[in-house]
Design an enzyme around this catalytic site. Structure first.
Site, mmCIF file in Angstrom:
data_model
loop_
_atom_site.group_PDB
_atom_site.id
_atom_site.type_symbol
_atom_site.label_atom_id
_atom_site.label_comp_id
_atom_site.label_asym_id
_atom_site.label_seq_id
_atom_site.Cartn_x
_atom_site.Cartn_y
_atom_site.Cartn_z
ATOM 1 N N CYS A 198 42.754 52.059 49.253
ATOM 2 C CA CYS A 198 43.279 50.694 49.333
ATOM 3 C C CYS A 198 44.352 50.502 48.265
ATOM 4 O O CYS A 198 44.133 50.812 47.096
ATOM 5 C CB CYS A 198 42.157 49.676 49.109
ATOM 6 S SG CYS A 198 42.742 47.969 49.090
ATOM 7 N N PHE B 95 43.021 80.334 21.207
ATOM 8 C CA PHE B 95 42.430 81.277 22.172
ATOM 9 C C PHE B 95 42.689 80.786 23.588
ATOM 10 O O PHE B 95 41.891 80.983 24.501
ATOM 11 C CB PHE B 95 40.915 81.385 21.961
ATOM 12 C CG PHE B 95 40.513 81.995 20.646
ATOM 13 C CD1 PHE B 95 41.395 82.820 19.937
ATOM 14 C CD2 PHE B 95 39.254 81.775 20.120
ATOM 15 C CE1 PHE B 95 41.021 83.378 18.728
ATOM 16 C CE2 PHE B 95 38.861 82.352 18.912
ATOM 17 C CZ PHE B 95 39.752 83.153 18.205
ATOM 18 N N THR C 97 46.049 74.925 28.200
ATOM 19 C CA THR C 97 46.674 74.738 29.528
ATOM 20 C C THR C 97 46.046 75.636 30.593
ATOM 21 O O THR C 97 45.384 76.622 30.282
ATOM 22 C CB THR C 97 48.177 75.005 29.458
ATOM 23 O OG1 THR C 97 48.364 76.316 28.938
ATOM 24 C CG2 THR C 97 48.876 73.985 28.583
ATOM 25 N N CYS D 52 46.902 46.480 55.613
ATOM 26 C CA CYS D 52 47.663 47.713 55.806
ATOM 27 C C CYS D 52 46.890 48.673 56.710
ATOM 28 O O CYS D 52 47.469 49.557 57.313
ATOM 29 C CB CYS D 52 47.975 48.384 54.476
ATOM 30 S SG CYS D 52 46.527 49.011 53.604
ATOM 31 N N CYS E 234 28.323 52.274 57.257
ATOM 32 C CA CYS E 234 28.851 52.601 55.923
ATOM 33 C C CYS E 234 27.835 53.401 55.111
ATOM 34 O O CYS E 234 26.698 52.961 54.927
ATOM 35 C CB CYS E 234 29.224 51.316 55.180
ATOM 36 S SG CYS E 234 29.818 51.603 53.501
ATOM 37 N N CYS F 86 37.365 54.229 51.063
ATOM 38 C CA CYS F 86 38.198 53.058 51.355
ATOM 39 C C CYS F 86 38.678 52.396 50.071
ATOM 40 O O CYS F 86 39.825 51.944 49.979
ATOM 41 C CB CYS F 86 37.446 52.067 52.234
ATOM 42 S SG CYS F 86 35.839 51.552 51.574
ATOM 43 N N CYS G 197 46.343 79.973 25.146
ATOM 44 C CA CYS G 197 47.581 80.077 25.929
ATOM 45 C C CYS G 197 47.438 81.120 27.035
ATOM 46 O O CYS G 197 47.109 82.264 26.773
ATOM 47 C CB CYS G 197 48.751 80.419 25.022
ATOM 48 S SG CYS G 197 49.333 78.957 24.179
#
Lengths: 438, 449
Positions: free
Chosen positions: A392, A137, A205, A350, A382, A388, A139
Site C-alpha cells: 500500500c 577480517f 561488506t 490504487c 485473510c 497488503c 574485506c
C-alpha cells in the site's frame, strides 16, 4: 537533553556515531572535517604492513543500485586498504588524536596471517596514542585473494589465533570486524570471543555484483571491460546486518560481548535499531559518502529527541533492549491471529493490495462493492500475511489488527485462544512433545 | 513595451518578432530523461487503473509508464499507439486534468496526479524522433474504403483499416490534411509543424492515399463514394459556425475564432497577423480560450472573454481557464452579446446584457454593460455543415451513429465531432475512428459486428 556520550570498551566519545574504516577516514584532512562536523569517532582506514603500499585500480572503484529519483540504495566497492605510506598515516593519526582528544580514534589493521607481521605493526600504532585497533577480517575483494580480509574472517580458527596474537602484543582494546560472507555469523564471533577480543564490529561488506552493462557485458564497476565482485553496503544491507548483530547478541556463548554495529546506517532511527539489538555504538560509511559529514547533525538531534521523548537519559538504557524480543520461529505464538484492515478514509483506491493478494496470495481483498471500485479485506480469507500493508502506498492506510481472544476467526471458524501456543507443541508437528499415553 | 502595442484599431506587429517567438513557444517544454524517470516512478501501477478507464482510447497508462521507468521507451510508445495512433497529439492537447489525471489516485492522495500527458509525450516523441514504426499492413484484402475528412477521426480510422490490409482513400476539403490538429488548436500547444510530422509518421504504414481540396457536397457526394468503395467513413467535423444573434455582427472587426486560430497555425510570420488593441471573445469553450490567449500573446492590450453562463458551466477546463487568466485574459461570466457597436462600419465596442438562471433557463436581466473593443471573436460553437448531412439521420444537429459508428445508411460509418454523443475532444475522435474501422473491417470480412 539526553546524554549521548559513549563508552565503548573503555573508549570514550561524545556520541555513539563513528565513521567506519573506509575512504572517509583515509586521511587527516577528511577526519578533521568529520570531527568538525560532529562525528564521535573514526575507524581509521585500514593500514597494512610497512613497505610499498598497495595500489588501487585507476578506473571506477564503486558501483550502485538506485531507487526512485536516483536515490542510492546500495553501493559496492573494489577499493583496497589504504594506498598511502604507513608512516604518513601514523603521523597523521598521532596528530589527529592530539588535536581531538575527546574523540575516538581507532585504527583498522590488516597484515598477513603471521604473528611477526602483527607484532611489528601493533607497537607503532600504539605509539600514536590511538584508542584501539580494529582487525579487518572482512574485506571481501582484492586483499582476500592475498590471504587477508575475509579470507581470515571466514575461518574461525584464524580469527581466534590472530585475535590472541593481538591481545598478547598490545594493551589497546581489540575490536574484531567480521565478514558477513559466511553461513553462520555466530561462529566467527565466538572465535573472536575465545581469542580474547574486547568487541566485535559488523558487518563488513557483502560479496556482490551490482549490475551488468548490457552493451559491453562487463560487470560494474567496469575496469577496461572487466569487473570483479565488490563489497556491498548502504541501506540495502541493513536488514542483513541487523540480523547478524541480533544473532550474536542473543547467542549465549557470546553473551555480553560488546558489538559495534555497521551496515547501511543512514539516520538516527537506523542507529537506534542497531543499538536496540545490542550494538554499543554504530559506524557509518555509505551515508556520508552519499550526503557528506553533515548528516551526523540529524543523527545527533534525532537520537537525542527520541531519547527525551522516551525518557532515556543515557544510551546504555536502551542498548540491547530488543534482544530478548528476538526469537526462533518455533517459539512464535500461533494463537496470535491478525487480520488486515483497510481504512476507507485513507484509501486512494490504487488497487495494489487487491492485485497483490489476488494474484500472489490469498484472494482476501475485494476490488468492488455494489458495483463500485472498493477495496476491503474479507476476513474469512485473510491469513494476516501483511503483504497488503507493505504494498500500500499510503502509510497506515492498511493496518494489521489482532483478534481478541474469544472471538471467532472467520477463516478457520475457530475461537481465538488466549493462551500462548507454539509449534513445538502443535499437533501437526511430528516432533512435538506428545501428551503421555494413559 | 514598444509603441506599436498602443496602436488603435486592428494592426499587425504589435510585438517585436523575438517576443512573439517567446510567446508562442511550446506551452509545456518536453520532459528530459531524468524528469521523465522521476515522474514515471511516481506512478503506483494501479490495478484496473482509473486513468486507463478515464481515457477515451483506453491506453494502458500504468503499463506505458512502467515501460518508461525501465528505460523501455519504445515499448511505452507502442503501448500508447496500440490504442491511440495519434497519441503524440493527444499528449499535447488532451485536457488530461479532466480525463486520466483527474482520476489518478495521486490526485486523490495528494492533489498532484502523475503527469500522464507529459509522459505520453516523452514516449511518443522519442518513437517519432527515431521513426520507430510499430505497425505493418496485413495481407491485402482488396477492399477499398473512402474516408471523408483527414482529421483525428479520419486518420485514426484510416490507420486501423490499413493495418487490416484494406486500401484507404481520404478526402479532405482543405489544402492540408490534419483537420483540427492542423487548423484548430492553439499554436503553443503544437509547435514545429507537429501535426504534419505526425501525419507523415502515421501514414508511413502505407495503403493510405490522401486527396486534398475535395469537399463533400461540392466535389462529390456520399452516393458517389458508395458506388466506388466498399465502405465509407465520415469524419467531417463541424464546418459551420454558430451565429452570434446580436445586432450588427456583420461589422468589420467581427470574426470567427476558428478562422483566427487557423490563421495563426498557418502563418510563417506571426508579426503579420493582425490583432486589435482591445479584444472581446464570446464563448466559454476551448476555442474561446485558444483565441483569447493567442490574442494576448500577439500583443492585444485588453482581452476579455464574455460567457453567458457561470464559471461552472464553461466547457473550457479549469486548467485552460487558469492559463487564460495567468496570461492576462479577463474572464467575465453572465454576459451575453446584444449589439455590436460600430463607427464607420468598424467595431468600436459591444453592448452586453447581464444574464441569470431562472427556473433552469437562461434569461437576460435587461441590464446592460458596454465594453470598448476593436475586434470581436465569436467562439460560440460550431455546427455540422448542412452540405455534409447527405441524407444521414441527424440527432441534435449531428450525425446519428450506433456504438460501432454505424450511421443510418448501410455501408456508411461516421465519427469525430460530426457525430452525436461525443465530447468534441481529439482523443474521442480518435477512439471513434478506430472503433469504426474495426466495425468496418468486421463487416467487410463477414464477421457479425
Amino acid at each position: 537533553m539526553a546524554d549521548l556520550t559513549n563508552n565503548f570498551v573503555g573508549i570514550k566519545s561524545p556520541n555513539p556515531f563513528w565513521l567506519a574504516s573506509a575512504p572517509p577516514t583515509d586521511k587527516a584532512y577528511n577526519v578533521t572535517r568529520a570531527f568538525k562536523a560532529g562525528w564521535g569517532g573514526v575507524m581509521w582506514k585500514t593500514l597494512g604492513e610497512d613497505g610499498p603500499p598497495v595500489v588501487n585500480v585507476n578506473g571506477p572503484r564503486y558501483g550502485a543500485i538506485w531507487g526512485g529519483d536516483r536515490r542510492l540504495l546500495g553501493m559496492n566497492n573494489i577499493e583496497l586498504i589504504t594506498d598511502r605510506e604507513l608512516q604518513v598515516n601514523l603521523r597523521e593519526i598521532k596528530q589527529i588524536k592530539k588535536d581531538w582528544p575527546d574523540r575516538a580514534v581507532v585504527v583498522s589493521l590488516m597484515v598477513p596471517c603471521e604473528e611477526d607481521a602483527w607484532k611489528a605493526i601493533l607497537p607503532v600504532v600504539e605509539e600514536t596514542g590511538a584508542d584501539g585497533i580494529e582487525l579487518n577480517f572482512g574485506c571481501p575483494h582484492g586483499m582476500s585473494e592475498r590471504g587477508m580480509g575475509s579470507a581470515v574472517g571466514q575461518v574461525p580458527e584464524y580469527i581466534e589465533m590472530v585475535t590472541r596474537w593481538c591481545k598478547a602484543n598490545t594493551s589497546m582494546p581489540v575490536i574484531v570486524k567480521l565478514t558477513p560472507n559466511i553461513t553462520d555469523i555466530r561462529y566467527p564471533a565466538r572465535a573472536a570471543h575465545k581469542g580474547g577480543a574486547d568487541a566485535v564490529s559488523l558487518i563488513n561488506t557483502i560479496n556482490s555484483i551490482v549490475s551488468v552493462d548490457l552493451e559491453s557485458f562487463s560487470p560494474n564497476p567496469s575496469i577496461d571491460g572487466k569487473g570483479s565482485h565488490g563489497g556491498y553496503c548502504g541501506p540495502a544491507v541493513k536488514p542483513i546486518a541487523l540480523n547478524m548483530v541480533a544473532e550474536i547478541a542473543r547467542d549465549p556463548e557470546t553473551a555480553g560481548l560488546p558489538i559495534s554495529g555497521i551496515g547501511g546506517i543512514t539516520t538516527w532511527r537506523d542507529a537506534a535499531e542497531f543499538m536496540a539489538l545490542g550494538s554499543g555504538n554504530v559506524q557509518v560509511c555509505t551515508a556520508v559518502m552519499t550526503y557528506g559529514f553533515k548528516i551526523v547533525e540529524e543523527m545527533i538531534s534525532g537520537l537525542s529527541n527520541w531519547m527525551d521523548e522516551e525518557g532515556y537519559t543515557s544510551i546504555d538504557q536502551f542498548v540491547g533492549k530488543a534482544v530478548p524480543k528476538v526469537s526462533d520461529w518455533q517459539y512464535l505464538n500461533l494463537n496470535h491471529i491478525t487480520k488486515a484492515k483497510i481504512n476507507q478514509d485513507l484509501c486512494i483506491k490504487c488497487g495494489r493490495c487487491h492485485i497483490a493478494c489476488e494474484d500472489t496470495s490469498h484472494q482476501a481483498i475485494m476490488a468492488q462493492k455494489d458495483g463500485k471500485r472498493h477495496f476491503e479485506v474479507m476476513n474469512d480469507e485473510c491469513v494476516g500475511c501483511n503483504l497488503c500493508v507493505l504494498v500500500c502506498p499510503i502509510e497506515d492506510c492498511i493496518v494489521m489488527e489482532a483478534l481478541e481472544p474469544g472471538v471467532i476467526d472467520e477463516r478457520t471458524g475457530k475461537v481465538v485462544e488466549k493462551d500462548y501456543a507454539n509449534w513445538t507443541t502443535h499437533p501437526n508437528n511430528p516432533a512435538a512433545a506428545k501428551e503421555p499415553a494413559e | 513595451m514598444g509603441e506599436n502595442i498602443l496602436k488603435e484599431g486592428i494592426s499587425s506587429g504589435r510585438l517585436p518578432p523575438s517576443q512573439l517567438e517567446k510567446n508562442f513557444a511550446d506551452l509545456h517544454p518536453p520532459l528530459d530523461r531524468h524528469e521523465a524517470l522521476v515522474e514515471a516512478e511516481r506512478c503506483y501501477f494501479c490495478h484496473d487503473a482509473p486513468c486507463q478507464e478515464a481515457c477515451p482510447t483506453e491506453i494502458d497508462i500504468p503499463l506505458f509508464i512502467r515501460e518508461i521507468s525501465t528505460g523501455n521507451v519504445l515499448g511505452a510508445a507502442k503501448t500508447i499507439f496500440n490504442q491511440n495512433i495519434l497519441g503524440g497529439m493527444c499528449a499535447r492537447v488532451c485536457p488530461t486534468e479532466t480525463l486520466c489525471e483527474e482520476v489518478c489516485v495521486r490526485e486523490e492522495a495528494e492533489g498532484k496526479p502523475v503527469k500522464i500527458g507529459h509522459l505520453q509525450r516523452y514516449a511518443t516523441d522519442m518513437a517519432m524522433e527515431r521513426n520507430a514504426q510499430f505497425f505493418t499492413r496485413a495481407t491485402d484484402t482488396g477492399k477499398r474504403i473512402a474516408v471523408v475528412g483527414a482529421g483525428p477521426a479520419g486518420i485514426a480510422c484510416a490507420h486501423r483499416l490499413s493495418t487490416h490490409g484494406h486500401d484507404v482513400t481520404i478526402f479532405d476539403a482543405r489544402d492540408k490534411a490534419g483537420g483540427l490538429n492542423e487548423y484548430g488548436i492553439a499554436s503553443y500547444k503544437t509547435v514545429d509543424g507537429f501535426a504534419q510530422a505526425e501525419l507523415e509518421y502515421v501514414t508511413a504504414i502505407g495503403g493510405i492515399k490522401i486527396e486534398l481540396g475535395q469537399a463533400l457536397g461540392r466535389d462529390f457526394s456520399l452516393d458517389d463514394l458508395k458506388k466506388k468503395y466498399d465502405a465509407v467513413f465520415v469524419g467531417v467535423g463541424m464546418g459551420g459556425v454558430n451565429a452570434l444573434r446580436a445586432e450588427g455582427e456583420d461589422a468589420q472587426g467581427v470574426a470567427d475564432a476558428v478562422d483566427f486560430i487557423a490563421d495563426l497555425r498557418q502563418t510563417d510570420d506571426l508579426s503579420k497577423i493582425e490583432i486589435g488593441r482591445r479584444i472581446i471573445v464570446i464563448g466559454g469553450g476551448m476555442t474561446a480560450i485558444d483565441a483569447a490567449v493567442q490574442a494576448k500573446l500577439l500583443g492585444a492590450e485588453e482581452v476579455t472573454i464574455c460567457y453567458r453562463r457561470g464559471h461552472e458551466e464553461m466547457n473550457a477546463s479549469e486548467f485552460e481557464q487558469n492559463l487564460a487568466t495567468t496570461k492576462g485574459v479577463v474572464v467575465r461570466h453572465w454576459l451575453q452579446p446584444k449589439k455590436v457597436l460600430t463607427a464607420e462600419g468598424k467595431v468600436t465596442g459591444l453592448e452586453l446584457e447581464y444574464t441569470e438562471m431562472v427556473d433552469g433557463r437562461l434569461k437576460g436581466m435587461g441590464h446592460t454593460a458596454t465594453l470598448p473593443a476593436d475586434q470581436i471573436f465569436k467562439a460560440i460553437g460550431q455546427k455540422l455543415d448542412t452540405h455534409h448531412a447527405q441524407g444521414l439521420e441527424l440527432v441534435g444537429g449531428r450525425i446519428e451513429v450506433d456504438e460501432n459508428g454505424k450511421t443510418s445508411r448501410q455501408g456508411i460509418w461516421a465519427g469525430g465531432d460530426c457525430v452525436a454523443g461525443g465530447d468534441d475532444l481529439t482523443v474521442t475522435a480518435v477512439a471513434q475512428g478506430r472503433d469504426a474501422a474495426e466495425s468496418i473491417h468486421g463487416a467487410l470480412m463477414g464477421e457479425t459486428r
